[in-house]
Design an enzyme around this catalytic site. Structure first.
Site, PDB file in Angstrom:
ATOM      1  CG  ASP A  37      -1.929   1.035   1.276  1.00 40.89           C
ATOM      2  OD1 ASP A  37      -2.802   0.991   0.400  1.00 40.89           O
ATOM      3  OD2 ASP A  37      -1.890   1.909   2.165  1.00 40.89           O
ATOM      4  CD  GLU A  58      15.598 -15.254   4.532  1.00 38.05           C
ATOM      5  OE1 GLU A  58      16.000 -14.059   4.573  1.00 38.05           O
ATOM      6  OE2 GLU A  58      15.008 -15.806   5.488  1.00 38.05           O
TER       7      GLU A  58
HETATM    8  C1  NOJ Z   1      -4.365   2.914  -0.985  1.00 40.88           C
HETATM    9  C2  NOJ Z   1      -5.504   1.998  -0.716  1.00 40.88           C
HETATM   10  O1  NOJ Z   1      -5.780   1.270  -1.875  1.00 40.88           O
HETATM   11  C3  NOJ Z   1      -6.648   2.870  -0.269  1.00 40.88           C
HETATM   12  O2  NOJ Z   1      -7.856   2.166  -0.226  1.00 40.88           O
HETATM   13  C4  NOJ Z   1      -6.292   3.483   1.054  1.00 40.88           C
HETATM   14  O3  NOJ Z   1      -7.298   4.389   1.434  1.00 40.88           O
HETATM   15  C5  NOJ Z   1      -4.961   4.227   0.980  1.00 40.88           C
HETATM   16  N1  NOJ Z   1      -3.962   3.534   0.251  1.00 40.88           N
HETATM   17  C6  NOJ Z   1      -4.433   4.500   2.362  1.00 40.88           C
HETATM   18  O4  NOJ Z   1      -3.983   3.314   2.953  1.00 40.88           O
END
Ligand code: NOJ
Ligand code: MG
Length: 562
Positions: A215, A264
């Site tokens: 993310d 790894e």
């Molecule tokens: C990207 C994620 O896909 C989204 O849903 C989220 O709100 C933001 N990152 C923050 O984590």
């Protein structure tokens, strides 16, 4: 082929499950892990290689689980840790790999680290795991520390800084949150943060997961000194220009470290593990840096997702996307829909203008997409995407041709964007509505009872899985056929050579030792395009004309030499 050339992820089709909206096992109206496990045969029958699960970890759910309070446990909403183990085991039995979401840029404010940081004084080691700073004054008329430390904006609207109250009750420091105020950013210059995330990676790898979707992969490292962004700076607009909180060079060192861990595990278990970046980075050359040989394996190509349904723009996006990753020896990673953007069956139902497509949420009072046109183009776009060399991600429900829910009442919205933007941006709830499995039954088969956490539009009933299963020409059967033919012909594995076509069509040939000779023709123009001589249709996104010799508007066909 060498091991690196045959790794499963290079041409994998990976299906994204948004846990709260896919299948509800216990009937509380919210999807959960046992529900997902029970529905995995749907994915095996669809013919995908892997499933990616959005976060199911312990979380107060202020951003639907992207606010993690405990990275090593399952939120009771979704089940228990044993349910995650059972899901992985069942998926493996069915020949599906499992990719989980890692959220390393920020934690929840309920994470024990952040709670400790709030209780500790400025300058303490507890605060040093996050980005706490003194505020600014305004040239002297206001006391110091009254204004946020810099001009950074939250991706969900408003300032990216929140002021805390110190233990003695006095107004205190500010902390950075690029997303919701309940999602404090971690400080990746602090080695403790990297060590902790490495341990989280190992925790899930040890439980048998096959990879991670990372993310905000471009956000971990911020520019030194946290300088102001440009004057017209708006973090919510996906950036083309330099931004101090995104795509900083230091982030690549993190991924080199993670790649060593993935390698790894691959070496010791014989199973390749995947690391895929969610990085909204432009241009594609900068994005390609994330998939250099010693970094991540994949990075979503969002430039492709945002390209309008216009032949020369798509041609350019595909051409540049392939060229950029070829430089670093990685495959490209294609995607058309996910839980953050308007579903492509609706996005493409608007007039297509040059430039980048609107991906933000739609409300009942906004202009509405043309559903029929959108679905027709969406099917053609998917048939285009699934022919391209590299890997592809599907988002739950797109195999049913689900449109965005554009008429949700505003009072059911749960995306923090809606509140934080002062009700100016509808947010992402419209693509997160629970799946319709059956036309009849509670919640269209989503679960055994209960009210789904977001209401399903009536139009979803006719699109339910049981209405499309085995029905020739349905979107579900189209996806199944595309995935089968893609696999049989090795379409993800080879290269692409453009063939001459008129200004409103795309024609290319797929090449390579492991790819059966295949030509793809996409008609984006207003008149039918003849199938070139010597070629016969394998599969088409919609009915062909003239006994299979003409490709109508907004249709993609895969062709084989006669
Ligand atoms: C990207 C994620 O896909 C989204 O849903 C989220 O709100 C933001 N990152 C923050 O984590
Ligand atoms: Mg449930």
């Amino acid at each position: 082929m060498s091991a690196a050339e045959t790794a499963w992820w290079r041409d994998a089709v990976i299906y994204q499950v948004y846990p709260r909206s896919w299948a509800d096992g216990d009937g509380d109206g919210i999807g959960d892990l046992p529900g997902i496990t029970s529905r995995l045969p749907h994915l095996a029958a669809l013919g995908v290689d892997a499933v990616w699960l959005s976060p199911f970890y312990t979380s107060p759910q202020h951003d639907a689980g992207y606010d993690v309070a405990d990275y090593r446990d399952v939120d009771p909403l979704f089940g228990r840790l044993e349910d995650a183990d059972a899901l992985v085991a069942r998926a493996h039995e069915l020949g599906l790999r499992v990719v989980v979401d890692l959220v390393p840029n920020h934690t929840s404010d309920e994470h024990e680290w952040f709670q400790a940081a709030l209780a500790a004084p400025p300058g303490s080691p507890e605060r040093a795991r996050y980005i706490f700073r003194e505020g600014r004054g305004d040239d002297g008329s206001l006391p110091p520390n009254t204004l946020p430390p810099n001009n950074w904006q939250s991706m969900f609207g408003g300032t990216a800084w929140e002021r805390v109250t110190e233990a003695d009750g006095s107004p205190g420091q500010w902390y950075l949150h690029l997303f919701d105020v309940t999602q404090p950013d971690l400080d990746w210059t602090n080695p403790e943060v990297g060590d902790e995330m490495e341990s989280v990676l190992r925790f899930w790898l040890d439980r048998g997961v096959d990879g991670f979707r990372i993310d905000v992969a471009h956000g971990l490292v911020k520019a030194d000194g946290l300088p102001d962004g440009p004057d017209d700076f708006d973090a919510t607009v996906h950036p083309t220009a330099w931004q101090p909180m995104f795509d900083q060079p230091g982030v690549h060192e993190v991924y080199r470290r993670w790649r060593r861990i993935a390698d790894e595990y691959a070496a010791t278990t014989g199973q390749d593990r995947l690391l895929c970046a969610e990085a909204w980075v432009l241009p594609v050359e900068s994005l390609a840096k994330y998939v250099r040989p010693d970094e991540l394996h994949q990075s979503f190509n969002f430039a492709f997702l945002m390209t309008p349904w216009i032949a020369d723009e798509l041609h350019e996006a595909i051409h540049e996307g392939l060229a950029a990753v070829a430089e670093v020896g990685a495959p490209q990673t294609w995607v058309l829909s996910n839980h953050d953007v308007v579903r492509h069956a609706s996005r493409l139902g608007y007039p297509q203008l040059p430039g980048r497509l609107r991906i933000e949420g739609i409300g009942a009072d906004d202009p509405q997409p043309d559903a029929e046109l959108g679905l027709r183009r969406a099917r053609a776009a998917t048939a285009l995407m699934l022919a391209l060399p590299g890997s592809a991600y599907l988002y739950q429900g797109e195999e049913l041709g689900l449109p965005e829910a554009t008429q949700l009442p505003d009072d059911v919205r749960q995306d923090p964007t809606w509140e934080r933007s002062g009700h100016t941006s509808r947010g992402r709830d419209g693509c997160r509505v629970p799946m319709p499995w059956t036309a009849d039954g509670p919640a269209m088969g989503f679960g055994p009872g209960g009210t789904p956490w977001l209401p399903q539009p009536e139009s979803y009933r006719a699109l339910a899985v049981d209405q499309q299963d085995g029905v020739a020409g349905s979107t579900l059967e189209l996806y199944r056929t595309l995935l089968r033919v893609r696999r049989e012909r090795g379409l993800g594995l080879g290269g692409l050579r453009w063939l001459d076509s008129g200004p409103d069509a795309l024609t290319f040939e797929l090449t390579g030792d492991h790819t059966a000779p295949t030509v793809v023709l996409v008609n984006l123009g207003e008149t039918a395009v003849p199938v070139p001589d010597g070629l016969v249709p394998l599969v088409a996104s919609g009915p062909l004309d003239d006994d299979g010799r003409a490709v109508p508007t907004d249709t993609t066909v895969w062709l084989s030499p006669a």
